[in-house]
Structures are given as structure tokens and as C-alpha cells.
Design a protein around this motif. Structure first.
Motif, mmCIF file in Angstrom:
data_model
loop_
_atom_site.group_PDB
_atom_site.id
_atom_site.type_symbol
_atom_site.label_atom_id
_atom_site.label_comp_id
_atom_site.label_asym_id
_atom_site.label_seq_id
_atom_site.Cartn_x
_atom_site.Cartn_y
_atom_site.Cartn_z
ATOM 1 N N ILE A 33 0.839 -1.210 0.000
ATOM 2 C CA ILE A 33 0.000 0.000 0.000
ATOM 3 C C ILE A 33 0.868 1.253 0.000
ATOM 4 C CG2 ILE A 33 -1.630 1.329 1.377
ATOM 5 C CD1 ILE A 33 -2.932 -1.268 2.212
ATOM 6 N N SER A 34 1.939 1.216 0.714
ATOM 7 C CA SER A 34 2.797 2.399 0.815
ATOM 8 C C SER A 34 3.504 2.707 -0.503
ATOM 9 C CB SER A 34 3.820 2.208 1.938
ATOM 10 O OG SER A 34 4.694 1.130 1.625
ATOM 11 N N THR A 35 3.683 1.714 -1.355
ATOM 12 C CA THR A 35 4.377 1.941 -2.634
ATOM 13 C C THR A 35 3.421 2.171 -3.799
ATOM 14 O OG1 THR A 35 4.464 -0.454 -3.030
ATOM 15 C CG2 THR A 35 6.348 0.562 -1.888
ATOM 16 N N ILE A 36 2.098 2.000 -3.617
ATOM 17 C CA ILE A 36 1.108 2.182 -4.687
ATOM 18 C C ILE A 36 0.459 3.556 -4.544
ATOM 19 C CG2 ILE A 36 -1.099 1.390 -5.602
ATOM 20 C CD1 ILE A 36 -0.293 -1.427 -4.934
ATOM 21 N N ASP A 37 0.364 4.265 -5.679
ATOM 22 C CA ASP A 37 -0.271 5.588 -5.703
ATOM 23 C C ASP A 37 -1.517 5.521 -6.586
ATOM 24 O OD1 ASP A 37 -0.761 8.177 -5.183
ATOM 25 O OD2 ASP A 37 1.023 8.991 -6.190
ATOM 26 N N LYS A 38 -2.372 6.527 -6.464
ATOM 27 C CA LYS A 38 -3.630 6.584 -7.230
ATOM 28 C C LYS A 38 -3.699 7.901 -7.993
ATOM 29 C CE LYS A 38 -7.475 7.721 -5.255
ATOM 30 N NZ LYS A 38 -8.733 7.743 -4.449
ATOM 31 N N LYS A 39 -4.210 7.800 -9.227
ATOM 32 C CA LYS A 39 -4.365 8.996 -10.059
ATOM 33 C C LYS A 39 -5.670 8.887 -10.837
ATOM 34 C CE LYS A 39 -1.556 12.014 -12.996
ATOM 35 N NZ LYS A 39 -0.265 12.126 -13.742
ATOM 36 N N THR A 40 -6.404 10.002 -10.909
ATOM 37 C CA THR A 40 -7.702 10.017 -11.590
ATOM 38 C C THR A 40 -7.602 10.844 -12.871
ATOM 39 O OG1 THR A 40 -8.867 9.822 -9.487
ATOM 40 C CG2 THR A 40 -10.140 10.599 -11.373
ATOM 41 N N PHE A 41 -8.128 10.283 -13.947
ATOM 42 C CA PHE A 41 -8.138 10.957 -15.249
ATOM 43 C C PHE A 41 -9.587 11.112 -15.718
ATOM 44 C CE2 PHE A 41 -4.234 8.552 -14.862
ATOM 45 C CZ PHE A 41 -3.260 9.465 -15.219
ATOM 46 N N VAL A 42 -9.879 12.243 -16.365
ATOM 47 C CA VAL A 42 -11.195 12.474 -16.971
ATOM 48 C C VAL A 42 -11.014 12.442 -18.481
ATOM 49 C CG1 VAL A 42 -13.137 14.049 -17.219
ATOM 50 C CG2 VAL A 42 -11.964 13.854 -15.016
ATOM 51 N N VAL A 43 -11.685 11.493 -19.123
ATOM 52 C CA VAL A 43 -11.545 11.322 -20.574
ATOM 53 C C VAL A 43 -12.931 11.338 -21.210
ATOM 54 C CG1 VAL A 43 -9.407 10.010 -20.344
ATOM 55 C CG2 VAL A 43 -11.600 8.806 -20.391
#
Length: 366
Positions: A33-43
Motif C-alpha cells: 500500500i505504501s508503494t502504490i499511488d492513485k491517479k484520476t483521469f477524466v476522458v
């Protein structure tokens, strides 16, 4: 080692072993969990309609979707919107109406190689209305802006080609009668304007043929009519011994032509006349009225088509009476004769004053 011995070793101090195993799993989980990041894109949500059905409604509320990507921070930094594509496939339904279509994702190959990787779409499905596909050709209606120069007007506007292919849901296509184009400016134009333009499609539910259209705006001189009142009518080719009795005759004339020519036209350039060359004797005549205007202009109408004339002989000029002339000459002769006699002096008469005469001498006898 027998099975019994193996089981004894596993079960020996089993609470401690279970606790260590759980702690190891938790440590691994928290590390991940500490090494995984989250990113949100709008397409944008694309609509794929290759079958007999096409989109007819519901798309306005679902133009865009969110794509949530979970991956390692160093890998996630290289991901952008152009690597992600969201779409719905209408071919999964074959009947008209409203249906829920799942949102499908199309990713770049390098995104799929990331590990760990988690991708979700929000929403994961959208309600859309579909109809049967229809195709037809409609006319092109060019759009024009501006006003031609003074004295000119827009006569006609054409497009080449004159039609365009329109495709979309049957209920929408059936109501389309023409397609507009980009604007063509004729501001201050004095001659034809030709421009390459494209069709304007303001309805996202339909698609139109591609390419450009040649629009021609026809600019011509502007027409105008003007009324001239009380134009005098002259009597042309009338014999010298004849005359027209009555008051002078006038005619009202409406002249037609180009605006710039009419604006420069004065009443002096408009002439009314009748041709009297056929009139040989006095009498009453009905003659046509003619009106002449400068070249390039035409007579639209006139207040008189014919004119009634009373033609008479011109009166002879009065000469002096001959007897009166003779009497006058005799009287003048009488008045001048004494004066001539008085002026005549005899040559043998000399006027000598009496006081100047010399006395004659006297002789006396001795």
C-alpha cells in the motif's frame, strides 16, 4: 521423517507461528500500500456504432467518465489521458430504446505491463437511447454576412457541390432539410465573392460528409426607379406655317435603371416629345408621346401615352398700308420745300448797308 513427526513440528508452538505469519502478511500488505499511488483521469466517452443502431439520446449527461489508475508512483507518473480511452459499443444491442451499456477501457500496451496495476471506470455503465440508422442527402445553405457596397446587392448564392451526406438516428435525420456552412463575407463587395468553406454540424447525434464546398455570392448593381414630374413635351418636326393651340403640355415619367446612374440623373436629361412630321394641314390629331432618357436607363411608365393636339395655321404678319405711306411722303415734301427756297440766295444781289453808300459829287457853275 514420518508424517507424524512433520505434523508435530508444525503444531509445536503453533500460536506463535500463526501470529508471525499474520504479522508477515500484514507487513507485506502495508508495504504494498505504501508503494502504490492513485491517479484520476477524466476522458471523453466515445460511442462505437458500427452496426444498424446509432445513438439517439442520453449522451449529453455522460460525455466524460473518470478513470482511476492505481500503480507504483514512479510508473504512474508517466501515465496521461492520451494513454486511456473509454467507449461504449452499441452493437451489443439490436433493438431501439434505452439500454445500459458498460463502459469499456482501451489502454496502451505499456500500461498493461505495469505491476501492480488497478484500473476502474466511474461510472462503469451508462444509460443510452439508440435508434435505427438512416442516411440521406440534403441541400447546402451557405451563410452570408455583411452588406455589399453602396449601389450593389446580393443577387444569388450557390454552393458546389450543392448537397451533402447526412447520417444518424432516423428520427433526427428525417427532420433535417439543409446544412449550413461557415460564413462568407460580402462586406463592401462590388463584384462576385467566391470562398471555400466547410459545413457546420451543430448536432452531435449526426455525422456529415467531409470536404470543403465552394460558395459563390453573386453581386450585381442595385436597381432603382425614380419619378420625374412635369417634364415639358416638345412638338418635333412641325411645319413652319402650323402651330399647336392651347397651353404647354407636361408629362410625368418613371425612369428605371441602376441605382448609381439614377442618383446622377436630373430632370434636364429626361425629354418628352411628339413627332408631328405627318401633320400637313390644320386639324385635330391624336399623337403618341415619346420619352427619351440617357443610355443604360429605361422608361418604366409615363402619365400620358397619347396627346390630343389642335393644329392651326400661324397668323400672317401685318404689313404697313401703302396709301398712308404715300400721304406721309407728300407732307414731308411740302414741309421741306420752303426751307429749301429760303436757303437759296440769288447771285446778283448784294446787301450793302445804306450808311455805307458814297455820296455822288455836285458841280457848281462859276
Amino acid at each position: 521423517m514420518s508424517i507424524k513427526q512433520f505434523l508435530d513440528k508444525i503444531l509445536k508452538n503453533w500460536p506463535v507461528k500463526v501470529t508471525c505469519f499474520v504479522m508477515a502478511v500484514l507487513i507485506y500488505f502495508f508495504h504494498q500500500i505504501s508503494t502504490i499511488d492513485k491517479k484520476t483521469f477524466v476522458v471523453p466517452l466515445e460511442v462505437k456504432s458500427e452496426g444498424a443502431m446509432v445513438l439517439s439520446g442520453g449522451y449529453e449527461r455522460h460525455r466524460n467518465v473518470k478513470i482511476i489508475v492505481r500503480a507504483r508512483a514512479e510508473q504512474l507518473a508517466s501515465v496521461s489521458e492520451k494513454d486511456l480511452r473509454a467507449y461504449v459499443d452499441l452493437s451489443s444491442q439490436s433493438s431501439a430504446g434505452q439500454h445500459n451499456f458498460p463502459v469499456l477501457l482501451d489502454l496502451e500496451e505499456r500500461i498493461l505491463l505495469m505491476d501492480p496495476l488497478e484500473i476502474t471506470a466511474s461510472p462503469d455503465s451508462v444509460p443510452l437511447s439508440i435508434e435505427e440508422r438512416d442516411v440521406k442527402f440534403v441541400g447546402i445553405r451557405p451563410s452570408v454576412s455583411g452588406i455589399p457596397s453602396h449601389g450593389y446587392t446580393l443577387s444569388k448564392i450557390t454552393s458546389d457541390p450543392a448537397t451533402v451526406r447526412v447520417e444518424g438516428p432516423r428520427s433526427v435525420v428525417s427532420k433535417i432539410t439543409y446544412m449550413p456552412t461557415e460564413e462568407v463575407s460580402v462586406q463592401n463587395a462590388t463584384s462576385d465573392v467566391t470562398k471555400k468553406v466547410s459545413v457546420l454540424n451543430r448536432n452531435s447525434l449526426i455525422s456529415v460528409g467531409t470536404g470543403t464546398f465552394s460558395v459563390n455570392a453573386r453581386i450585381v448593381p442595385q436597381g432603382m426607379v425614380k419619378t420625374f414630374s412635369d417634364i415639358p413635351v416638345s412638338f418635333d418636326n412641325l411645319r413652319d406655317d402650323l402651330a399647336v393651340s392651347g397651353e404647354p403640355v407636361f408629362v410625368d415619367v418613371i425612369v428605371e435603371g441602376e441605382l448609381l446612374d439614377i442618383e446622377k440623373l436630373s430632370a434636364d436629361s429626361v425629354r418628352g416629345s411628339v413627332d408631328c412630321s405627318f401633320i400637313l394641314t390644320p386639324g385635330h390629331y391624336e399623337v403618341p408621346v415619346s420619352v427619351t432618357v440617357p443610355l443604360g436607363l429605361t422608361v418604366n411608365s409615363k402619365s400620358r401615352e397619347t396627346l390630343s393636339l389642335d393644329v392651326v395655321l400661324k397668323p400672317e404678319e401685318t404689313l404697313p398700308d401703302s396709301s398712308a405711306v404715300n400721304d406721309g411722303e407728300e407732307k414731308d415734301a411740302e414741309n421741306t420745300q420752303p426751307q429749301e427756297e429760303m436757303e437759296a440766295v440769288p447771285e446778283d444781289v448784294t446787301d450793302i448797308p445804306q450808311s455805307d453808300a458814297v455820296p455822288e459829287p455836285q458841280i457848281q457853275g462859276v
